[in-house]
Scaffold this motif. Structure first.
Motif, PDB file in Angstrom:
ATOM      1  N   ILE A   1      -9.348 151.824  14.552  1.00 10.93           N
ATOM      2  CA  ILE A   1      -9.927 152.897  13.759  1.00 10.93           C
ATOM      3  C   ILE A   1     -11.218 153.356  14.420  1.00 10.93           C
ATOM      4  O   ILE A   1     -11.985 152.533  14.921  1.00 10.93           O
ATOM      5  N   VAL A   2     -11.430 154.671  14.394  1.00  9.55           N
ATOM      6  CA  VAL A   2     -12.726 155.196  14.792  1.00  9.55           C
ATOM      7  C   VAL A   2     -13.311 155.906  13.585  1.00  9.55           C
ATOM      8  O   VAL A   2     -12.593 156.588  12.856  1.00  9.55           O
ATOM      9  N   VAL A   3     -14.594 155.699  13.356  1.00  7.48           N
ATOM     10  CA  VAL A   3     -15.231 156.353  12.214  1.00  7.48           C
ATOM     11  C   VAL A   3     -16.171 157.437  12.725  1.00  7.48           C
ATOM     12  O   VAL A   3     -16.991 157.197  13.617  1.00  7.48           O
ATOM     13  N   LEU A   4     -16.034 158.612  12.143  1.00  7.72           N
ATOM     14  CA  LEU A   4     -16.849 159.739  12.532  1.00  7.72           C
ATOM     15  C   LEU A   4     -17.777 160.096  11.372  1.00  7.72           C
ATOM     16  O   LEU A   4     -17.357 160.083  10.221  1.00  7.72           O
ATOM     17  N   ASP A   5     -19.031 160.377  11.679  1.00  4.23           N
ATOM     18  CA  ASP A   5     -19.932 160.881  10.638  1.00  4.23           C
ATOM     19  C   ASP A   5     -20.841 161.916  11.272  1.00  4.23           C
ATOM     20  O   ASP A   5     -21.438 161.652  12.318  1.00  4.23           O
ATOM     21  N   HIS A   6     -20.940 163.068  10.639  1.00  2.00           N
ATOM     22  CA  HIS A   6     -21.712 164.174  11.205  1.00  2.00           C
ATOM     23  C   HIS A   6     -21.368 164.428  12.666  1.00  2.00           C
ATOM     24  O   HIS A   6     -22.252 164.653  13.482  1.00  2.00           O
ATOM     25  N   GLY A   7     -20.092 164.313  13.001  1.00  2.00           N
ATOM     26  CA  GLY A   7     -19.646 164.613  14.348  1.00  2.00           C
ATOM     27  C   GLY A   7     -19.824 163.489  15.335  1.00  2.00           C
ATOM     28  O   GLY A   7     -19.376 163.586  16.466  1.00  2.00           O
ATOM     29  N   GLU A   8     -20.502 162.408  14.910  1.00  7.55           N
ATOM     30  CA  GLU A   8     -20.747 161.327  15.852  1.00  7.55           C
ATOM     31  C   GLU A   8     -19.862 160.127  15.546  1.00  7.55           C
ATOM     32  O   GLU A   8     -19.548 159.854  14.391  1.00  7.55           O
ATOM     33  N   LYS A   9     -19.509 159.427  16.605  1.00  2.74           N
ATOM     34  CA  LYS A   9     -18.741 158.199  16.407  1.00  2.74           C
ATOM     35  C   LYS A   9     -19.717 157.109  15.976  1.00  2.74           C
ATOM     36  O   LYS A   9     -20.685 156.828  16.672  1.00  2.74           O
ATOM     37  N   ILE A  10     -19.485 156.547  14.794  1.00  4.00           N
ATOM     38  CA  ILE A  10     -20.420 155.518  14.347  1.00  4.00           C
ATOM     39  C   ILE A  10     -19.813 154.132  14.388  1.00  4.00           C
ATOM     40  O   ILE A  10     -20.523 153.132  14.285  1.00  4.00           O
ATOM     41  N   ALA A  11     -18.512 154.042  14.518  1.00  2.37           N
ATOM     42  CA  ALA A  11     -17.916 152.712  14.590  1.00  2.37           C
ATOM     43  C   ALA A  11     -16.525 152.817  15.190  1.00  2.37           C
ATOM     44  O   ALA A  11     -15.893 153.854  15.149  1.00  2.37           O
ATOM     45  N   GLU A  12     -16.092 151.706  15.752  1.00  2.00           N
ATOM     46  CA  GLU A  12     -14.755 151.659  16.312  1.00  2.00           C
ATOM     47  C   GLU A  12     -14.299 150.214  16.263  1.00  2.00           C
ATOM     48  O   GLU A  12     -15.094 149.299  16.462  1.00  2.00           O
ATOM     49  N   GLY A  13     -13.009 150.009  15.984  1.00  2.00           N
ATOM     50  CA  GLY A  13     -12.525 148.635  16.007  1.00  2.00           C
ATOM     51  C   GLY A  13     -11.300 148.458  15.139  1.00  2.00           C
ATOM     52  O   GLY A  13     -10.690 149.427  14.679  1.00  2.00           O
ATOM     53  N   SER A  14     -10.958 147.204  14.891  1.00  2.00           N
ATOM     54  CA  SER A  14      -9.809 146.918  14.046  1.00  2.00           C
ATOM     55  C   SER A  14     -10.176 147.230  12.601  1.00  2.00           C
ATOM     56  O   SER A  14     -11.354 147.366  12.271  1.00  2.00           O
ATOM     57  N   PRO A  15      -9.183 147.356  11.734  1.00  2.00           N
ATOM     58  CA  PRO A  15      -9.496 147.648  10.328  1.00  2.00           C
ATOM     59  C   PRO A  15     -10.522 146.694   9.746  1.00  2.00           C
ATOM     60  O   PRO A  15     -11.442 147.129   9.041  1.00  2.00           O
ATOM     61  N   GLU A  16     -10.424 145.419  10.057  1.00  2.00           N
ATOM     62  CA  GLU A  16     -11.369 144.447   9.484  1.00  2.00           C
ATOM     63  C   GLU A  16     -12.781 144.722   9.976  1.00  2.00           C
ATOM     64  O   GLU A  16     -13.737 144.706   9.200  1.00  2.00           O
ATOM     65  N   GLU A  17     -12.892 144.959  11.289  1.00  2.00           N
ATOM     66  CA  GLU A  17     -14.216 145.200  11.845  1.00  2.00           C
ATOM     67  C   GLU A  17     -14.859 146.423  11.198  1.00  2.00           C
ATOM     68  O   GLU A  17     -16.022 146.422  10.831  1.00  2.00           O
ATOM     69  N   VAL A  18     -14.063 147.469  11.059  1.00  2.00           N
ATOM     70  CA  VAL A  18     -14.610 148.704  10.517  1.00  2.00           C
ATOM     71  C   VAL A  18     -14.995 148.527   9.056  1.00  2.00           C
ATOM     72  O   VAL A  18     -16.034 148.987   8.603  1.00  2.00           O
ATOM     73  N   ARG A  19     -14.165 147.789   8.340  1.00  2.00           N
ATOM     74  CA  ARG A  19     -14.417 147.613   6.918  1.00  2.00           C
ATOM     75  C   ARG A  19     -15.754 146.916   6.672  1.00  2.00           C
ATOM     76  O   ARG A  19     -16.422 147.157   5.681  1.00  2.00           O
ATOM     77  N   ASN A  20     -16.132 146.068   7.603  1.00  2.00           N
ATOM     78  CA  ASN A  20     -17.361 145.309   7.398  1.00  2.00           C
ATOM     79  C   ASN A  20     -18.567 145.880   8.121  1.00  2.00           C
ATOM     80  O   ASN A  20     -19.631 145.292   8.123  1.00  2.00           O
ATOM     81  N   ASP A  21     -18.375 147.047   8.739  1.00  2.00           N
ATOM     82  CA  ASP A  21     -19.455 147.647   9.512  1.00  2.00           C
ATOM     83  C   ASP A  21     -20.480 148.282   8.571  1.00  2.00           C
ATOM     84  O   ASP A  21     -20.133 149.098   7.709  1.00  2.00           O
ATOM     85  N   THR A  22     -21.746 147.919   8.726  1.00  2.00           N
ATOM     86  CA  THR A  22     -22.754 148.427   7.792  1.00  2.00           C
ATOM     87  C   THR A  22     -22.944 149.934   7.896  1.00  2.00           C
ATOM     88  O   THR A  22     -23.133 150.621   6.903  1.00  2.00           O
TER      89      THR A  22
END
Lengths: 410, 328, 259
Positions: free
Chosen positions: C227-248
């Motif tokens: 999964i990659v997470v985008l916020d305001h056009g920027e990539k703020i996180a990337e990783g497996s579902p578990e990693e992303v779920r726990n990303d602050t």
């Protein structure tokens, strides 16, 4: 994936009958049209003992050709073309200049007389070429801009034929246009002859029925070709662009070339009709190709049912009857009626009253405009709308079969 | 800047240079033509505004609009007939007649255009896109038919009641009527601009043009807003019709057909949907027509105008001032 | 992160898209491995669909590159991108409303067909054969997504869920190597979401890589490998579902900074 016996799939497809079913209504319409077309010369001769009806039918024919062509652009591809008459003019002038004494009095100083059967293709190519030239820079524009560009083009072309009068005779028109020739022709009761005879060689100006037969052939060919396109890869690409250009592009359709093809093919029909028209009326003037012609063809297409070839033919015939027979004939009908019911005095003009006939004639515009508005309000989809496909499956059996297959896949 | 932009600027630049050369070498003729073009342009601008407003709000090329303009002139000449006006000179009665007839004709035309919208366009708002276009053509024929039936096929005289004073300034001839046309045109366009920008209804119109659904959600009465657009467009067209009549003193029932197409071109030129654009487009087209008439030859004017139309759309599809048509 | 480049079907490097002053996608780099389900998530307006549009050629990136199957496709036109093997669906369903479902899918086959104008105009035998084949193939795809019995209905007359399926069918008909799904589960019932997840698995089994935008976390977590997470056009996180779920950062982006 399912390797279910291909034979069964095929039979299934035939039973769902994508093509067959939509043709139900079309088959009926075309059947009736062919029957009428075959009977028409004979019947009209026996009733009127003249060729007025035949020449009306002949002229209706080129409107039908124009409508079929414009339908490719407007109905299939959804591009609004408001200058369609320009291509008609290009086709007509191509024939008129290359098959008449006109060029003898032009700077070229040499009359050209090429056979109709060759020039009809040359006209077609010329119109398609100009369609492509106009379309190439403009088709990337949004739909409405295209309409405006074509409108401008439609205004320019007849004016150019006026202005280059050294070549085209300008306002004096091109006359004495050659008639098509054939090695042989059969005349019979349909041409006013009591008995059959073979005329050889045959010049079209000796028998108005010949033009009628020719236009029927041209229309038939046009219908077959356009229907083929409609049911093809290209036809679907056109409709996809009409429905949603972005999605069509995302599906791998090159929207610019696909639209260019619609434009070029539509124009070529117009050019083809133009050559035929020039031969039939033997006199071509810029006045025959004004904005009103483009509008009339557009009305035929929309009124008949955009996208549906048989509907468009009906639309063209109905509109032809309305514009060229019924409305011009109204004054006569009305005055005749008034005389018959004892109101003959209304037919005379007195003081401010111009007479019933004249008054009716003055109403022409209002009647025509009123009919356009009324028909559109009553049937915004046109008289015979495009039933692109059957909306519901008719055969429950097929549905069940499909459901069963889906179950087995699930 | 892209290639089309360069093409556009090169074309415009060439035209300006050619005209400037004329202005320097033959200033008298140049400014004479300029004045004529300006008056014509003012009238085209008034008509073009109606096309652009209607297109902006319902994306319809309102073919009947040119005929609304002509009908305004027809009603105008009829109403003026009720006054004891004196032709060829300017009297107090003439002035009173004008002051009364202008607003009355404008209101009548507004009413007629609202009726047209109600009868021929509103029922088709969700119909296939071409259906209202066909009814617009139908209404155009209908209006032409009404004028034909009413006053016959010949040209109709429009009373010549403006002051006839005229002056030569540095050899350039101009009259009160020239000033009148330009001033009335400018005043009406300014009023419209104020209306669109300042009033609640004007804002509603802009909002509806931007996004009809969103406007509706914000509580804007769409039907009323569209009707108002047609009303205002017709006010200007009606005024344009009278001005045309006062200036040329001759009208005929198919006048609106050609001038309508030209006015529409002007609207496209300025960027269809763009109100200041239409006004400027009208002026530019009027000037172009005048210059083309005298420098190229009147039989080429139509080719020039529509050639410009095509050129603008190819090189700068958003028009001179940019299109304000919402993206789908 | 030591895969050979050939294992990546799609690579974005420093992708940026500006609209005037607004930076919709800001220097995003990511790579998608062949045969995986990759999800792009983020709050509304994070630039997810804009990123899709940049990949499929609808927009031209302001800067940065799009590498597909080892080939630089930055600035390609949509139809070229589709031809190379990227197909997509749209966030607001964009079907060909007044065409039958079958025809919608046959339009998808367009890019894999050969018929030229002359073939169609005169209905030459090879065109006829191709049409028959394409019709069969289209029916096959309709069956694959489970709406074959609606083949002859106008696309607009389908139920909402079926329309989503039809859009996927149309995209599959182009024989993509990479399928972009823009919020495929939007507006679905829980039951439909389960079915969708099964469908995505089926698509994956066909060897097609899936790149999806989705809001529904159950769906995202259920099917995506990365999964990659985008916020305001920027990539703020990337990783497996578990990693992303726990990303602050991700939690902040979704719940607001105050959380």
């Amino acid at each position: 994936m399912s390797n279910a016996a291909p034979a069964r799939r095929r039979s299934l497809r035939e039973r769902i009958g994508f093509r067959e079913r939509i043709r139900d209504r079309d088959t009926a319409v075309y059947g009736i049209l062919i029957l009428l077309a075959l009977m028409f010369p004979l019947v009209s001769y026996n009733i009127t003992e003249g060729t007025a009806w035949i020449s009306h039918a002949t002229r209706a024919g080129y409107w039908v050709l124009l409508a079929i062509g414009l339908n490719v652009v407007v109905g299939f591809a959804g591009l609004l073309d408001l200058g369609y008459a320009a291509f008609f003019a290009i086709g007509a002038y191509t024939y008129a200049l290359l098959a008449s004494p006109q060029l003898a009095s032009s700077p070229a100083n040499h009359a050209v007389h090429i056979s109709f059967w060759i020039l009809i293709f040359v006209s077609l190519m010329m119109a398609a070429l100009f369609g492509a030239i106009l379309g190439f820079p403009t088709l990337r524009l949004r739909g409405d801009y295209l309409a405006i560009v074509t409108l401008g083009f439609g205004e320019i072309v007849p004016q150019l034929f006026y202005n280059f009068d050294q070549w085209t005779g300008g306002i004096n028109a091109v006359g004495l246009i050659d008639q098509p020739l054939l090695p042989a022709w059969v005349q019979g009761p349909w041409s006013g002859d009591p008995e059959f005879k073979i005329v050889s060689p045959f010049n079209f100006n000796t028998d108005p029925v010949a033009y009628y037969v020719l236009v029927c052939f041209l229309v038939a060919i046009a219908v077959v070709l356009v229907t083929n396109l409609y049911n093809s890869r290209l036809g679907r690409a056109w409709m996809a662009i009409r429905e949603d250009e972005v999605a069509a592009a995302a599906m791998g359709i090159n929207t610019v070339t696909t639209k260019l093809l619609a434009f070029g093919i539509g124009a070529s029909f117009s050019g083809f009709a133009g050559a035929y028209y020039a031969a039939d009326v033997a006199l071509v003037s810029p006045d025959n190709f004004l904005f009103i012609v483009s509008i009339t063809v557009l009305v035929m297409v929309v009124l008949g049912g955009m996208g549906n070839v048989s509907g468009v033919i009906i639309g063209a015939l109905v509109m032809y009857y309305l514009i060229f027979i019924l409305i011009p004939g109204l004054p006569e009908i009305v005055t005749g009626f008034a005389s018959n019911v004892g109101l003959g005095s209304l037919n005379q003009s007195t003081g401010d009253w111009p007479g019933l006939g004249e008054e009716t004639q003055r109403l022409n515009f209002i009647i025509y405009g009123g009919i356009l508005v009324a028909v559109m309000l009553l049937r915004p989809q046109g008289l015979l709308p495009s039933r692109v496909r059957e909306q519901e499956l008719k055969h429950a059996a097929v549905q069940e079969e499909e459901a069963a297959i889906e179950m087995s896949h699930a | 800047m892209s290639l089309p932009d360069y093409g556009f600027y090169i074309l415009c630049g060439t035209a300006v240079i050619l005209l400037a050369a004329q202005a320097v070498t033959h200033p008298t003729q140049f400014f004479q033509v300029f004045i004529f073009g300006l008056t014509q342009g003012a009238i085209y601008a008034l008509v073009a505004l109606g096309y652009t407003m209607v297109y902006g709000i319902i994306e319809l090329i309102n073919f009947a609009h040119g005929d609304v303009f002509t009908l305004g002139a027809y009603i105008g000449t009829t109403l003026l007939g009720f006054f004891a006006i004196t032709e060829g000179t300017f009297t107090a009665i003439n002035l009173i007649a004008l002051i009364i007839v202008f607003p009355v004709v404008m209101l009548i035309m507004g009413g007629i255009n609202i009726t047209i919208e109600r009868v021929a366009y509103r029922p088709l708002r969700n119909a296939p896109r071409l259906a209202p276009l066909i009814t617009a053509i139908g209404m155009s024929f209908f209006l032409e038919g009404v004028m034909f039936l009413w006053r016959g096929p010949a040209t109709v005289h429009f009373p010549d009641i403006l002051p006839t004073q005229s002056w030569y300034v540095a050899g350039v001839f101009f009259g009160v009527r020239d000033i009148f046309v330009v001033v009335v045109g400018a005043v009406l366009v300014s009023l419209l601009a104020v209306f669109i920008n300042q009033t609640k209804l004007g804002k509603a119109m802009r909002a509806t043009a931007q996004d009809r659904d969103a406007a509706q959600l914000m509580g804007i009465d769409i039907n009323r807003t569209i009707a108002a657009t047609f009303f205002i467009g017709a006010l200007l067209a009606g005024a344009g019709g009278i001005i045309w009549g006062l200036y040329y003193n001759t009208i005929y029932y198919q006048l609106g057909f050609r001038s309508g197409l030209i006015a529409f071109t002007a609207a496209v030129f300025g960027g269809i949907g763009n109100i200041p654009g239409a006004a400027i487009g009208g002026l530019v087209i009027g000037l172009t027509a005048a210059f083309s008439d005298s420098y190229i030859g009147s039989k080429w004017t139509q080719v020039v105008i529509f050639g410009i139309l095509i050129g603008v759309l190819v090189f700068r599809p958003t028009g001179l001032l940019g299109m304000r048509v919402p993206e789908k | 992160m030591s895969e050979q480049p050939r294992d990546n079907i799609l690579e974005l490097t420093g992708l940026t898209k500006r609209f005037g002053g607004l930076v919709a996608v800001d220097n995003v780099s990511l790579h998608i491995k062949r045969g995986e389900v990759f999800a792009l998530i983020g709050p509304n307006g994070a630039g997810k669909t804009t990123l899709f549009n940049n990949v499929t050629g609808l927009f031209r990136p302001t800067s940065g590159n799009v590498l597909f199957d080892g080939r630089d496709i930055t600035g390609f036109k949509p139809h070229q991108v589709a031809r190379l093997g990227i197909a997509r669906t749209f966030q607001n369903i964009r079907l060909f409303d007044y065409m039958s479902c079958l025809d919608n899918v046959r339009v998808g086959r367009h890019v894999r067909m050969k018929a030229k104008v002359w073939d169609s105009l005169f209905k030459l035998p090879r065109e006829r054969r191709e049409e028959e084949r394409v019709t069969d193939e289209a029916m096959e795809v309709l069956r694959f997504v489970g709406i074959a019995k609606h083949a002859n209905q106008y696309a607009r007359n389908l139920a909402y869920g079926q329309q989503r399926r039809l859009e996927i069918a149309r995209a599959l008909a182009t024989e993509p190597k990479l399928l972009l799904l823009d919020e495929p589960a939007a507006g679905f019932t829980p039951q439909e979401k389960v079915e969708l997840m099964a469908l995505v698995k089926k698509i994956l089994n066909r060897g097609i890589t899936v790149f999806l935008i989705e809001h529904d976390m159950k769906v995202v977590m259920g099917i995506s490998e990365r999964i990659v997470v985008l916020d305001h056009g920027e990539k703020i996180a990337e990783g497996s579902p578990e990693e992303v779920r726990n990303d602050t950062k991700v939690i902040e982006a979704y719940l607001g900074k105050s959380a």
